[in-house]
Design a protein around this motif. Structure first.
Motif, mmCIF file in Angstrom:
data_model
loop_
_atom_site.group_PDB
_atom_site.id
_atom_site.type_symbol
_atom_site.label_atom_id
_atom_site.label_comp_id
_atom_site.label_asym_id
_atom_site.label_seq_id
_atom_site.Cartn_x
_atom_site.Cartn_y
_atom_site.Cartn_z
ATOM 1 N N ASP A 264 0.854 -1.187 0.000
ATOM 2 C CA ASP A 264 0.000 0.000 0.000
ATOM 3 C C ASP A 264 0.892 1.239 0.000
ATOM 4 O O ASP A 264 1.837 1.341 0.778
ATOM 5 C CB ASP A 264 -0.899 0.031 1.241
ATOM 6 N N GLY A 265 0.583 2.170 -0.866
ATOM 7 C CA GLY A 265 1.349 3.400 -0.904
ATOM 8 C C GLY A 265 2.563 3.302 -1.798
ATOM 9 O O GLY A 265 2.980 2.220 -2.226
ATOM 10 N N ALA A 266 3.121 4.478 -2.092
ATOM 11 C CA ALA A 266 4.302 4.552 -2.950
ATOM 12 C C ALA A 266 5.111 5.768 -2.538
ATOM 13 O O ALA A 266 4.740 6.506 -1.633
ATOM 14 C CB ALA A 266 3.885 4.641 -4.417
ATOM 15 N N GLY A 267 6.237 5.958 -3.196
ATOM 16 C CA GLY A 267 7.071 7.109 -2.882
ATOM 17 C C GLY A 267 8.443 6.710 -2.393
ATOM 18 O O GLY A 267 8.692 5.555 -2.033
ATOM 19 N N LYS A 268 9.352 7.690 -2.371
ATOM 20 C CA LYS A 268 10.734 7.425 -1.981
ATOM 21 C C LYS A 268 10.855 6.982 -0.538
ATOM 22 O O LYS A 268 11.682 6.139 -0.195
ATOM 23 C CB LYS A 268 11.581 8.678 -2.225
ATOM 24 N N GLY A 269 10.026 7.575 0.337
ATOM 25 C CA GLY A 269 10.095 7.210 1.748
ATOM 26 C C GLY A 269 9.764 5.747 1.990
ATOM 27 O O GLY A 269 10.467 5.051 2.733
ATOM 28 N N ILE A 270 8.701 5.275 1.336
ATOM 29 C CA ILE A 270 8.302 3.875 1.469
ATOM 30 C C ILE A 270 9.365 2.965 0.862
ATOM 31 O O ILE A 270 9.705 1.924 1.420
ATOM 32 C CB ILE A 270 6.932 3.639 0.809
ATOM 33 N N ALA A 271 9.914 3.366 -0.283
ATOM 34 C CA ALA A 271 10.945 2.555 -0.938
ATOM 35 C C ALA A 271 12.174 2.427 -0.052
ATOM 36 O O ALA A 271 12.755 1.340 0.072
ATOM 37 C CB ALA A 271 11.325 3.175 -2.280
ATOM 38 N N ARG A 272 12.594 3.518 0.571
ATOM 39 C CA ARG A 272 13.753 3.463 1.469
ATOM 40 C C ARG A 272 13.483 2.563 2.658
ATOM 41 O O ARG A 272 14.346 1.794 3.095
ATOM 42 C CB ARG A 272 14.129 4.870 1.931
ATOM 43 N N ALA A 273 12.267 2.642 3.199
ATOM 44 C CA ALA A 273 11.912 1.799 4.349
ATOM 45 C C ALA A 273 11.944 0.319 3.968
ATOM 46 O O ALA A 273 12.412 -0.525 4.740
ATOM 47 C CB ALA A 273 10.525 2.189 4.864
ATOM 48 N N LEU A 274 11.469 0.003 2.758
ATOM 49 C CA LEU A 274 11.478 -1.386 2.300
ATOM 50 C C LEU A 274 12.908 -1.894 2.138
ATOM 51 O O LEU A 274 13.223 -3.023 2.523
ATOM 52 C CB LEU A 274 10.739 -1.502 0.961
ATOM 53 N N ARG A 275 13.776 -1.054 1.576
ATOM 54 C CA ARG A 275 15.160 -1.481 1.366
ATOM 55 C C ARG A 275 15.886 -1.731 2.688
ATOM 56 O O ARG A 275 16.753 -2.601 2.757
ATOM 57 C CB ARG A 275 15.896 -0.453 0.509
#
Length: 212
Positions: free
Chosen positions: A13-24
């Motif tokens: 759910d959701g997108a964006g650089k913040g979410i991507a960094r958290a996933l990494r």
């Protein structure tokens, strides 16, 4: 029939650089499944598993069965984004496919019977122009590679696209007269044959005799 590999994903759910960094930070990457006239699905994949498949070298020609929430999607990876510094995978796009889906895909060219090639045995060099060719074919019937038999090629021969045997139903984006490879004459041989002979060249033994 195209070969397959499988991945298990989580819906995202959701997108964006913040979410991507958290996933990494959790050793996961964002990805998306789209196509086949259905709504795109944002997913999360384990970084380790997707990296292993990517480095096997067949990710763009092997089908991928992605299971999300108990539902399996037959897909083909169409784009892999890498970090510009670390080269780690940061995002993947997967296209849903069916037996009716036709796509353009890069397929490796394998050159066989080089030990029997007349030109190579005579000292020639295989100069490959296209290591891969673009084929249009069914997404569920992507060949792993196409072959070129080198047996009867001699020095100076040119190998064209029209000698490549394509799988049933596949067509090449390249024209038939497109050069795939050549059997090049060794540079040393060319230089010796083309070397100019001086008009006033005299054998050393003759010079010595005249001097006496």
């Amino acid at each position: 029939m195209s070969k397959k590999f499988s991945l298990t994903a989580e819906k995202r759910d959701g997108a964006g650089k913040g979410i991507a960094r958290a996933l990494r930070r959790e050793h996961k990457i964002p990805a998306v499944v789209y196509g086949d006239s259905k709504e795109p699905i944002s997913i999360t994949l384990p970084l380790k598993e997707i990296t292993l498949e990517y480095h096997k070298g067949y990710m763009f020609t092997h089908l991928c069965e992605i299971t999300v929430g108990g539902q399996t999607h037959l897909t083909l990876a169409r784009d892999v984004q890498l970090h510009p510094v670390t080269d780690k995978i940061i995002h993947v796009d997967f296209l849903r496919v069916t037996p009716k889906t036709r796509i353009k895909v890069d397929v490796p060219v394998h050159f066989i019977n080089d030990e029997e090639c007349k030109g190579l045995k005579a000292g020639g060099v295989l100069n490959v122009v296209h290591h891969e060719v673009v084929l249009e074919c069914a997404a569920t019937d992507i060949p792993e590679f196409v072959e070129v038999d080198l047996t009867n090629y001699d020095l100076g021969d040119v190998i064209h696209m029209d000698v490549v045997t394509l799988p049933k139903g596949a067509t090449s984006v390249l024209e038939g007269d497109e050069t795939i490879a050549t059997i090049a004459v060794p540079r040393a041989v060319v230089e010796v044959e083309d070397a100019p002979v001086a008009a006033d060249a005299v054998p050393a033994s003759t010079e010595k005799k005249e001097a006496e």
